[in-house]
Enzyme design. Sequence first.
Site, PDB file in Angstrom:
ATOM      1  N   HIS A 100     -13.529 107.845  -0.261  1.00 37.84           N
ATOM      2  CA  HIS A 100     -14.010 108.968  -0.497  1.00 37.84           C
ATOM      3  C   HIS A 100     -14.273 108.555  -1.700  1.00 37.84           C
ATOM      4  CE1 HIS A 100     -10.600 108.087  -3.560  1.00 37.84           C
ATOM      5  NE2 HIS A 100     -10.059 107.664  -2.413  1.00 37.84           N
ATOM      6  N   GLU A 155      -3.697 106.743   2.435  1.00 35.69           N
ATOM      7  CA  GLU A 155      -3.262 106.364   2.170  1.00 35.69           C
ATOM      8  C   GLU A 155      -1.807 106.041   1.816  1.00 35.69           C
ATOM      9  OE1 GLU A 155      -3.992 103.295   1.566  1.00 35.69           O
ATOM     10  OE2 GLU A 155      -5.613 103.483  -0.813  1.00 35.69           O
TER      11      GLU A 155
END
Length: 496
Positions: free
Chosen positions: A300, A376
């Site tokens: 990202h 994550e």
Amino acid sequence: MTARELIVEADGGSRGNPGPAGYGAVVLDPATGETLAEAAEYIGVATNNVAEYKGLIAGLKAARELFPDAAVHVRMDSKLVVEQMSGRWKIKHPDMKPLAAEAGRVYPAGQVRYEWIPRERNKHADRLANEAMDAGKQGRQWQPADSSGSFAARDAAAARAAAAPPPSGPPGDATVGAARARAALTGTGAGRSTGTGTGGSGHAGQSDDALFPADEAVAAQARASLAAAGTAERESAAAARSGSGLAEASGDFEAEAAAEGHAGHGGRGRTHAPAAEAPPAQGWTGPDMGAPATFVLLRHGETALTPEKRFSGSGGTDPELSAAGLRQAEAVAAALAARGTIQEIVSSPLTRCRQTAETVAARLGLSVRIEEGLRETDFGAWEGLTFAEVRERHAEDLDAWLASPKAEPTGGGESFATVARRVAATRDRLTAAHAGRTVLLVTHVTPIKTLIRLALGAPPESLFRMELSAASLSAVAYYADGNASVRLLNDTAHLR
């Protein structure tokens, strides 16, 4: 009576994407490779995709002027145009819909079929597109006299080789093997960079498609045939299965301090076989595994925490992209649109990944599917802290975490071993669902480094030796026999 057949090859490019753009198209006789017609035009400022569609339309119209009843075989190196015109991909971009509709009206439905070809096999149309852009740079339109070798022997020979049916013969026949090898070698190993003149490409920001969806099936057939014919070297690719515990654990964090100064590495590693199992034949001697599932791994864009190198996992504040991160998402979206190879998009559920994925999806006209397994690591009490702050407050826990993938961050976060099991299960599920396709996975540092590490068969400590920048691209191909091939790591060319 069999209908007349024609081959149309088309291309388009933009020097800037969007920028000064042009297209080229050629109509070929499939039996002789003779050039029957050429078309090229400078179209002003436009994107690559618009130029490619206009090249397709011009090629189809040129073919219709010659033989309105012909069966037309369109060959292009634009995956986007081929997949959309074949009806396999939806057309969502407003600029593409009218162009696709116009192309579809040139010939009746069912009279045209589409095939993707590597750029090396589309040189004639590519050359015409560059000639058109060169003419536009000079303030004029392309004329047939501008063509540098429309009927050159190299173009005719290439067209004949591409159009001729492959020779038949028993499995392992040397003629078949040689033909397939030529086809595979023609379609791989040649990249396209941004062009500024004749002979260069007009596609901005494009790199070798072999990093993403090369014609793996043809290449694999060529390797198998060459091996059977005894014309290629043999190579043995031994790889050991990583066991549980240390070998199945990995991890990383937004704070890249621990990884600074260390270089990553690439290769091909065994990912699914037990340690005691003998690896299957690889390289030239291996069986045809077909097209792999190719995962393009996109980290990202930046958040406010990224430049400060703070731990930012799935247990913290779930930050949005910063202004810089939004710009990075737009840049990577443009680069992926120029490649035209992504077929599906899967994203972590966290906001920063969803924002990045949705930016790319809007540019490609695709939808985004959320995959929980791509989130994550939960960094527990370390969320939002810098590496130095964690060292100051939780020195013993940090030392244990750095020494063992089984150690958890302070406060009950996830260990690297736990994350590795989650990511490996997600990998297996996605590879089974997307065999033969190119899928963009928008995720985080830990999952990406985990996938790379497992593909290489590298130990957990290798994760601290990889650099992974915000909005960077990596890629891994997964084959049916359980092997993986790392094709790209931490590419940030689109951000420069």
